[in-house]
Design an enzyme around this catalytic site. Structure first.
Site, mmCIF file in Angstrom:
data_model
loop_
_atom_site.group_PDB
_atom_site.id
_atom_site.type_symbol
_atom_site.label_atom_id
_atom_site.label_comp_id
_atom_site.label_asym_id
_atom_site.label_seq_id
_atom_site.Cartn_x
_atom_site.Cartn_y
_atom_site.Cartn_z
ATOM 1 N N ASN A 97 85.645 39.073 31.468
ATOM 2 C CA ASN A 97 84.921 39.928 30.516
ATOM 3 C C ASN A 97 86.246 40.504 29.729
ATOM 4 O O ASN A 97 87.138 40.491 30.117
ATOM 5 C CB ASN A 97 84.148 41.203 31.160
ATOM 6 C CG ASN A 97 85.263 42.287 31.653
ATOM 7 O OD1 ASN A 97 85.607 43.148 30.783
ATOM 8 N ND2 ASN A 97 85.595 42.152 32.771
ATOM 9 N N ASN A 111 93.200 53.935 36.141
ATOM 10 C CA ASN A 111 93.330 52.641 35.722
ATOM 11 C C ASN A 111 94.425 52.012 34.920
ATOM 12 O O ASN A 111 94.532 52.424 33.562
ATOM 13 C CB ASN A 111 92.013 52.141 35.056
ATOM 14 C CG ASN A 111 92.121 50.662 34.724
ATOM 15 O OD1 ASN A 111 92.856 49.933 35.028
ATOM 16 N ND2 ASN A 111 90.772 50.244 33.629
ATOM 17 N N CYS A 165 93.811 48.030 32.753
ATOM 18 C CA CYS A 165 92.986 46.911 32.166
ATOM 19 C C CYS A 165 93.414 46.101 31.076
ATOM 20 O O CYS A 165 94.239 46.331 30.425
ATOM 21 C CB CYS A 165 92.135 47.993 31.265
ATOM 22 S SG CYS A 165 90.845 47.261 30.103
ATOM 23 N N LYS A 208 95.030 52.083 39.967
ATOM 24 C CA LYS A 208 94.604 50.942 40.143
ATOM 25 C C LYS A 208 95.468 50.188 39.422
ATOM 26 O O LYS A 208 95.780 50.042 38.245
ATOM 27 C CB LYS A 208 93.097 50.921 39.417
ATOM 28 C CG LYS A 208 92.421 49.638 39.653
ATOM 29 C CD LYS A 208 90.936 49.746 39.060
ATOM 30 C CE LYS A 208 90.219 48.439 39.187
ATOM 31 N NZ LYS A 208 88.916 48.421 38.760
ATOM 32 N N GLY A 268 86.620 39.888 43.993
ATOM 33 C CA GLY A 268 85.838 38.753 44.436
ATOM 34 C C GLY A 268 85.029 39.158 45.684
ATOM 35 O O GLY A 268 84.472 38.121 46.248
ATOM 36 N N GLY A 286 82.884 44.549 42.808
ATOM 37 C CA GLY A 286 82.784 44.384 41.506
ATOM 38 C C GLY A 286 81.606 43.469 40.864
ATOM 39 O O GLY A 286 80.203 43.810 41.073
#
Lengths: 246, 299
Positions: free
Chosen positions: B69, B128, B131, B166, B245, B266
């Site tokens: 993505n 986060n 990203c 994260k 995963g 996720g």
């Protein structure tokens, strides 16, 4: 939206590379013409979003073109095979907006969702005109089906091998006056229809999707009324809301 | 306390299953499908100070056992999250939620964290710094130990709630970065964010993603994620939230044996909207099968 296991009751080739699959199972989540389902195929990680062509009491029909691994797998499915499907996705067409004589414009595998729409509009006594466009004769499908609903049908092929030679937009001027339009097809066609159209109407869009139910934001687009997810607030977007990219 | 319960930074979770940010929106798409109060908690869509549309489409691609993505943090902005999303969430979710925050400068991280820190329903803030889909922010903070530590320290100084950093897997060595965050005051570490990848469409001979590259997730990344969770959990004393995963109860147990205190799920939510419900349902039987009495004692 509903998730369920659906059983193939028919899977037929109806034109060049184009198949019609009827799946039996609970169709109750499919409430509007123009909605889609998201189908899991063996060997593909993501589901395949496909528009609904017709809804019945015990299931629904989809028409799809073989374009890759997932749809190729689907084309080999036999009666009795099962698929995990999310049904009743997206907003669908606004039937109430049609006026007395709506025009339906479909290109290629953009044609199928217009069939359920035509059924609903003709059932309400509307005078429905349909323009369906394809590349060539061998890819044409559903002319007869629209005719038997009582629609006035125009077929266009890009190479002139069947019906009118040219694009759906070339035929639009021959239809006469219409009160509203509904269009589904590849984006260049939608853009051309947008420019040529003389009334309000709505467009059904296709996008690469992650989930198909609004969770991943993969298929978003900008509109006059804010960001929309093609899978959730779409796939149908009203003419006045559209902002074309590029 | 049930046999599935775990403690994450001083807050008891009924179970360790946490839908990961970016795969669960602000919760209510899933609340239409099942009672999301069965979850440990969930991490909401990555939120920035200003509203963002994200990257141009196509921003989704597929690969063997996974997906890419390049959404690029589409979100309505911190103020709208507070005024619209959280009140709507409160009606369907009675537990503390994990606020996921991203930014393009240290100041922006601090300001967005401060806004969300003031929200009663927020239990933790997941910062986060990883990203891969935004330019000049996101991952650039998480691939450098000093920058990650600076964000951590400044966010910690401005907030009261537990701060979970994260981290990105797109680094040569995760350990010094995780340690730098711990030393800077982080209350927890979560990992992995997505792995940078790409696909090319043979018909057009162009990248499938308009952004060219995107983040890889799904079962394809599970062994990489497990290895990095293992390395990180050995290196720090603060709790580690494992993800990457995860798709089954067995995957959750593996992550916890690698050292994770809780586990995020996720991409699985996107393929099977009931994935987290199913994992929570399957956990007791999987624990029985492998002789695990309680998840707190798993290690």
């Amino acid at each position: 939206m509903k998730q369920g296991i659906y059983t193939v009751s028919e899977n037929l080739k109806i034109a060049d590379g184009v198949y019609r699959m009827t799946l039996s199972g609970d169709p109750s989540a499919i409430t509007a013409a123009g909605q889609f389902v998201n189908l899991l195929t063996d060997g593909c990680y993501l589901r395949r979003p496909i528009s609904v062509c017709e809804v019945g009491k015990d299931g629904f029909t989809i028409i799809y073109k073989v374009v890759g691994k997932g749809t190729e797998k689907m084309s080999r499915a036999k009666k009795g095979d099962e698929f995990d499907v999310l049904t009743g996705l997206g907003n669908g067409y606004d039937v109430a907006a049609s006026g007395k004589s709506p025009l339906l414009i479909g290109g290629g595998v953009g044609v199928p969702p217009l069939y359920e729409l035509a059924k609903r509009l003709t059932a309400q006594g509307k005078r429905v005109s349909v323009i369906i466009g394809f590349n060539k004769k061998s890819e044409v499908f559903y002319e007869k089906e629209f005719l038997s609903l009582g629609c006035k049908v125009f077929v266009a092929t890009a190479d002139g091998s069947y019906g009118e030679k040219g694009f759906v937009t070339d035929v639009m001027k021959k239809v006469g006056t219409y009160t509203y339009f509904y269009a589904c097809g590849p984006e260049p066609m939608l853009k051309a229809v947008y420019k040529k159209s003389e009334t309000d109407g709505e467009f059904s869009f296709e996008r690469r999707m992650g989930c198909g139910f609004g969770a991943c934001m993969g298929c978003s687009c900008k509109t006059v009324t804010g960001n929309k997810r093609i899978c959730k607030e779409g796939p149908v977007i009203k003419k006045g809301d559209i902002i074309w990219e590029d | 306390m049930g046999r599935l319960s775990v403690d994450l930074c001083g807050i008891e979770l009924d179970n360790p299953v946490i839908p990961a940010s970016g795969t669960f929106g602000y919760g209510y798409e899933f609340a239409d499908l099942y009672d999301i109060n069965i979850l440990g908690t969930f991490s909401f869509k990555g939120t920035t100070k200003e509203p963002r549309f994200g990257n141009p489409t196509p921003r989704i691609a597929e690969c063997a056992s996974g997906m890419l993505n390049s959404v690029g943090l589409q979100n309505p902005g911190a103020e709208k999250v507070v005024s619209e999303e959280l009140p709507r969430l409160k009606k369907v979710f009675g537990k503390k939620v994990m606020a996921n925050v991203s930014g393009f400068s240290v100041e922006e991280y601090v300001e967005t964290c401060r806004i969300l820190d003031g929200q009663e329903q927020v239990g933790w803030i997941e910062v986060n710094v990883s990203c891969p889909n935004v330019h000049g922010g996101g991952m650039s903070f998480g691939t450098d130990a000093r920058a990650a530590a600076e964000v951590t320290a400044k966010v910690k100084a401005a907030t009261e709630k537990p701060i979970i950093i994260k981290l990105s897997p797109n680094v040569t060595d995760i350990v010094p970065i995780a340690r730098a965050c711990e030393d800077a005051g982080a209350d927890g570490i979560s990992l992995i964010n997505t792995l940078l990848g790409m696909r090319i469409d043979l018909k057009t001979r162009k990248p499938v993603l308009k952004n060219v590259t995107g983040g890889l997730s799904g079962p394809a990344v599970f062994p990489v994620a497990l290895r990095m969770v293992y390395q990180t959990a050995k290196a720090v004393k603060i709790p580690v939230v494992g993800m990457g995963g995860v798709a089954s109860a067995e995957d959750v147990l593996e992550m916890m044996l690698a050292g994770a205190t809780a586990v995020e799920v996720g991409a699985a939510n996107l393929v099977n909207p009931y994935a987290c419900r199913d994992i929570i349902r399957d956990l007791p039987a999987a624990m029985d099968k492998y002789g695990i009495k309680t998840l707190k004692e798993i290690r």
